[in-house]
Design a protein around this motif. Structure first.
Motif, PDB file in Angstrom:
ATOM      1  N   THR A   1     -46.520  73.301 -22.048  1.00 38.20           N
ATOM      2  CA  THR A   1     -47.236  74.337 -21.306  1.00 38.20           C
ATOM      3  C   THR A   1     -47.760  73.826 -19.975  1.00 38.20           C
ATOM      4  O   THR A   1     -47.964  74.604 -19.037  1.00 38.20           O
ATOM      5  N   THR A   2     -48.000  72.526 -19.880  1.00 34.66           N
ATOM      6  CA  THR A   2     -48.440  71.906 -18.635  1.00 34.66           C
ATOM      7  C   THR A   2     -47.654  70.619 -18.419  1.00 34.66           C
ATOM      8  O   THR A   2     -47.151  70.016 -19.366  1.00 34.66           O
ATOM      9  N   LYS A   3     -47.574  70.190 -17.185  1.00 34.76           N
ATOM     10  CA  LYS A   3     -46.867  68.950 -16.889  1.00 34.76           C
ATOM     11  C   LYS A   3     -47.643  67.755 -17.436  1.00 34.76           C
ATOM     12  O   LYS A   3     -48.849  67.653 -17.222  1.00 34.76           O
ATOM     13  N   PRO A   4     -46.986  66.880 -18.134  1.00 34.10           N
ATOM     14  CA  PRO A   4     -47.675  65.699 -18.683  1.00 34.10           C
ATOM     15  C   PRO A   4     -48.082  64.748 -17.575  1.00 34.10           C
ATOM     16  O   PRO A   4     -47.519  64.764 -16.474  1.00 34.10           O
ATOM     17  N   ASP A   5     -49.048  63.899 -17.876  1.00 31.31           N
ATOM     18  CA  ASP A   5     -49.527  62.890 -16.932  1.00 31.31           C
ATOM     19  C   ASP A   5     -48.703  61.624 -17.116  1.00 31.31           C
ATOM     20  O   ASP A   5     -48.987  60.801 -17.990  1.00 31.31           O
ATOM     21  N   LEU A   6     -47.697  61.447 -16.291  1.00 30.64           N
ATOM     22  CA  LEU A   6     -46.811  60.293 -16.438  1.00 30.64           C
ATOM     23  C   LEU A   6     -47.517  58.981 -16.123  1.00 30.64           C
ATOM     24  O   LEU A   6     -47.146  57.935 -16.661  1.00 30.64           O
ATOM     25  N   ASP A   7     -48.550  59.030 -15.283  1.00 30.24           N
ATOM     26  CA  ASP A   7     -49.282  57.805 -14.984  1.00 30.24           C
ATOM     27  C   ASP A   7     -49.999  57.261 -16.217  1.00 30.24           C
ATOM     28  O   ASP A   7     -50.146  56.053 -16.378  1.00 30.24           O
ATOM     29  N   LYS A   8     -50.447  58.159 -17.097  1.00 34.50           N
ATOM     30  CA  LYS A   8     -51.098  57.730 -18.330  1.00 34.50           C
ATOM     31  C   LYS A   8     -50.085  57.244 -19.356  1.00 34.50           C
ATOM     32  O   LYS A   8     -50.359  56.319 -20.130  1.00 34.50           O
ATOM     33  N   LEU A   9     -48.909  57.856 -19.358  1.00 39.51           N
ATOM     34  CA  LEU A   9     -47.907  57.528 -20.378  1.00 39.51           C
ATOM     35  C   LEU A   9     -47.076  56.300 -20.045  1.00 39.51           C
ATOM     36  O   LEU A   9     -46.879  55.432 -20.885  1.00 39.51           O
ATOM     37  N   LEU A  10     -46.618  56.215 -18.807  1.00 41.07           N
ATOM     38  CA  LEU A  10     -45.679  55.154 -18.419  1.00 41.07           C
ATOM     39  C   LEU A  10     -46.417  53.907 -17.944  1.00 41.07           C
ATOM     40  O   LEU A  10     -47.536  53.988 -17.471  1.00 41.07           O
ATOM     41  N   PRO A  11     -45.761  52.746 -18.044  1.00 35.73           N
ATOM     42  CA  PRO A  11     -46.401  51.504 -17.585  1.00 35.73           C
ATOM     43  C   PRO A  11     -46.498  51.464 -16.056  1.00 35.73           C
ATOM     44  O   PRO A  11     -45.807  52.186 -15.371  1.00 35.73           O
TER      45      PRO A  11
END
Length: 316
Positions: free
Chosen positions: A306-316
């Motif tokens: 429903t919303t764009k994920p936070d890639l900065d939190k997920l990815l290294p």
């Protein structure tokens, strides 16, 4: 989708009573005991090779590889601390991040070859099917091993690329081994399979109409290794050593395909003659962030997120 999300949300609740998987599980001066949740497929061959080659032991990691049915089981086990690290496809990890699960990717898992018609996964129809290209799948039924995940996301990308109505494609859940027979009997109009089931489909005469991982994004990062944010914050040195060992393992696998095929015989039941003909994934050491973003955008377009994920939190 409800089943996937229920599983992911349940994983978050397991944190309260979980034993601390971030704590060092060994005595001082001894290697860290690390349990990694994997799936018995070709995609994870590098971690098996890396263990055999000593890439982990040289970094004071005593590695155990535990097979699971899929990311739906691996993600909650990592969150609870039963596994220190796990392997899961990119869409499952994006779904987890969207639900605020405490997940942190540590390195690449595997990637598409990026070559249309020569990828390790593909979209197939029967040889006599009137379906000639992905746009013809509107109103048709496609088998996927898991619903509302990376298969339907990438198959819809193929349909859109071909000018078709992606929203009109129907998906039915079938395990990979059951998809070929379902296609041949006419129970489904198309199937999406990975190796070695791709070779089985070709042997049965199925016709490949798309390489959906290729259509979704150039150099698509299909899956990644991850840990819990708890372990990442409490034992960053272990995460760093594991990531370094994995990157060495990925590079070795990418440059030694014959050894990959041999390693597959140790943890799968794939016959030697099939292993010899399989198209292997690519194993770049680095994550293709642009491709992860592309998958996230597709998942939002499809309503999976429903919303764009936070890639900065997920990815290294």
């Amino acid at each position: 989708m409800r089943r996937v999300l229920v599983t992911l949300v349940a994983a978050a609740t397991m944190l309260a009573g979980a034993a601390c998987g971030a704590e060092k599980a060994t005595s001082p001066g001894q290697p860290d005991k690390v349990n990694v949740g994997v799936i018995a497929i070709a995609d994870v061959a590098p971690v098996y090779l890396g263990k055999d080659k000593g890439f982990f032991s040289s970094r004071d990691i005593d590695l155990t590889l535990t097979t699971a049915q899929g990311g739906a089981a691996i993600i909650p086990a990592v969150v609870s601390g039963d596994y220190q690290f796990g392997f899961s496809n990119t869409i499952s990890l994006l779904l987890g991040q969207s639900k605020n699960l405490p997940l942190k990717v540590v390195c690449n898992g595997n990637s598409s070859t990026g070559v249309d018609g020569q990828d390790f996964a593909g979209l197939f129809v029967r040889a006599d099917s009137p379906i000639r290209s992905p746009k013809d799948l509107a109103g048709k039924t496609v088998a996927a091993n898991t619903l509302n995940n990376i298969v339907d996301t990438t198959v819809r990308a193929s349909v859109r690329k071909d000018g078709g109505d992606a929203s009109a494609v129907k998906f039915v859940e079938l395990p990979f081994p059951d998809q070929g027979p379902a296609l041949q009997s006419g129970r489904v109009d198309a199937i999406f399979v990975v190796e070695p089931f791709q070779q089985a489909a070709l042997t049965a005469g199925a016709r490949k109409i798309a390489s959906s991982y290729v259509d979704a994004a150039p150099g698509l990062t299909v899956a990644m290794y991850f840990t819990s944010t708890q372990l990442a914050s409490q034992n960053p040195d272990l995460v760093k050593r594991f990531s370094e060992a994995m990157k060495e393992s990925l590079a070795y696998a990418d440059s030694h395909p014959d050894e990959v095929r041999t390693a597959l015989g140790g943890y799968t039941k794939i016959a030697p003659e099939v292993r010899a003909t399989m198209i292997l994934p690519k194993w770049p050491a680095e994550i293709n962030r642009d491709s992860v973003q592309a998958l996230a955008d597709l998942a939002v377009t499809d309503g999976l997120l429903t919303t764009k994920p936070d890639l900065d939190k997920l990815l290294p």
